[in-house]
Design a protein around this motif. Sequence first.
Motif, PDB file in Angstrom:
ATOM      1  N   GLN A  12       0.835  -1.200   0.000  1.00 45.40           N
ATOM      2  CA  GLN A  12       0.000   0.000   0.000  1.00 45.40           C
ATOM      3  C   GLN A  12       0.874   1.256   0.000  1.00 45.40           C
ATOM      4  N   ALA A  13       1.920   1.246   0.815  1.00 51.15           N
ATOM      5  CA  ALA A  13       2.824   2.401   0.876  1.00 51.15           C
ATOM      6  C   ALA A  13       3.506   2.623  -0.463  1.00 51.15           C
ATOM      7  N   GLN A  14       3.782   1.545  -1.186  1.00 50.09           N
ATOM      8  CA  GLN A  14       4.400   1.685  -2.499  1.00 50.09           C
ATOM      9  C   GLN A  14       3.425   2.301  -3.515  1.00 50.09           C
ATOM     10  N   VAL A  15       2.150   1.956  -3.389  1.00 50.00           N
ATOM     11  CA  VAL A  15       1.130   2.583  -4.244  1.00 50.00           C
ATOM     12  C   VAL A  15       1.067   4.080  -3.953  1.00 50.00           C
ATOM     13  N   ALA A  16       1.060   4.429  -2.664  1.00 51.58           N
ATOM     14  CA  ALA A  16       1.037   5.849  -2.277  1.00 51.58           C
ATOM     15  C   ALA A  16       2.276   6.564  -2.813  1.00 51.58           C
ATOM     16  N   LYS A 127       7.187   4.841   7.892  1.00 55.32           N
ATOM     17  CA  LYS A 127       6.557   3.752   8.637  1.00 55.32           C
ATOM     18  C   LYS A 127       6.934   3.766  10.121  1.00 55.32           C
ATOM     19  N   TYR A 128       8.207   3.914  10.416  1.00 55.84           N
ATOM     20  CA  TYR A 128       8.669   3.733  11.790  1.00 55.84           C
ATOM     21  C   TYR A 128       8.789   5.021  12.593  1.00 55.84           C
ATOM     22  N   ARG A 132       4.333   5.868  13.284  1.00 54.91           N
ATOM     23  CA  ARG A 132       4.696   4.850  14.262  1.00 54.91           C
ATOM     24  C   ARG A 132       3.594   4.660  15.292  1.00 54.91           C
ATOM     25  N   ILE A 133       3.446   3.426  15.686  1.00 54.28           N
ATOM     26  CA  ILE A 133       2.518   3.092  16.757  1.00 54.28           C
ATOM     27  C   ILE A 133       3.347   3.013  18.026  1.00 54.28           C
ATOM     28  N   ASN A 134       3.008   3.831  19.029  1.00 54.13           N
ATOM     29  CA  ASN A 134       3.772   3.740  20.271  1.00 54.13           C
ATOM     30  C   ASN A 134       3.216   2.609  21.139  1.00 54.13           C
ATOM     31  N   GLU A 135       3.969   2.211  22.136  1.00 54.36           N
ATOM     32  CA  GLU A 135       3.608   1.061  22.973  1.00 54.36           C
ATOM     33  C   GLU A 135       2.263   1.244  23.681  1.00 54.36           C
ATOM     34  N   LYS A 136       1.968   2.445  24.162  1.00 51.98           N
ATOM     35  CA  LYS A 136       0.687   2.687  24.850  1.00 51.98           C
ATOM     36  C   LYS A 136      -0.476   2.418  23.901  1.00 51.98           C
ATOM     37  N   GLN A 137      -0.375   2.921  22.667  1.00 52.15           N
ATOM     38  CA  GLN A 137      -1.442   2.706  21.694  1.00 52.15           C
ATOM     39  C   GLN A 137      -1.573   1.235  21.347  1.00 52.15           C
ATOM     40  N   ASN A 138      -0.446   0.559  21.216  1.00 51.55           N
ATOM     41  CA  ASN A 138      -0.433  -0.849  20.889  1.00 51.55           C
ATOM     42  C   ASN A 138      -1.156  -1.662  21.953  1.00 51.55           C
ATOM     43  N   ILE A 139      -0.923  -1.354  23.223  1.00 55.84           N
ATOM     44  CA  ILE A 139      -1.575  -2.055  24.334  1.00 55.84           C
ATOM     45  C   ILE A 139      -3.068  -1.761  24.327  1.00 55.84           C
ATOM     46  N   ILE A 140      -3.434  -0.498  24.138  1.00 56.32           N
ATOM     47  CA  ILE A 140      -4.850  -0.116  24.108  1.00 56.32           C
ATOM     48  C   ILE A 140      -5.563  -0.830  22.955  1.00 56.32           C
ATOM     49  N   GLU A 141      -4.923  -0.869  21.776  1.00 56.55           N
ATOM     50  CA  GLU A 141      -5.533  -1.492  20.609  1.00 56.55           C
ATOM     51  C   GLU A 141      -5.747  -2.985  20.802  1.00 56.55           C
TER      52      GLU A 141
END
Length: 143
Positions: A12-16, A127-128, A132-141
């Motif tokens: 997807q990122a390559q399409v963008a 991407k990074y 980036r997805i931080n650890e707090k968001q990752n846990i919540i998700e």
Amino acid sequence: MFRKKSIFTFLQAQVAAFIGGITDYGLMILLTEVFKFHFTFSILISGTVGAIINFSINRFWVFKNQAGYRNPINSQLFKFALVVLGSISLKSFGTLVLQKVFQIDYKIGRLITDSFVSYGFNYPLIKYWVFRINEKQNIIESN
């Protein structure tokens, strides 16, 4: 599952990047060939337009379903602008070096430079760092 999602996100990122890149490259040719701007100045303008398109597609399509999407847009725009400044600088400098030192036409030099900058600089930072997805968001998700 994770690997499949990573590959899909990469594609997807390559399409963008392709859509933003085609816009960027076409505008660079137009500004240089028709309006007679120096190609380094054309790259500055066209890179900015291409970057706006690329950011929009990345934010609203590529990374839409990831927690990084919920990060404040101002923070992402600032980070993305820094990536774009670096990217445009690398593309302008690389194209200029290939043209001056190796006598490669700027249109070909730009394509060569773009391939290195896109995969080695833009994608990892977007991407990074930008989305980036931080650890707090990752846990919540995951809960």
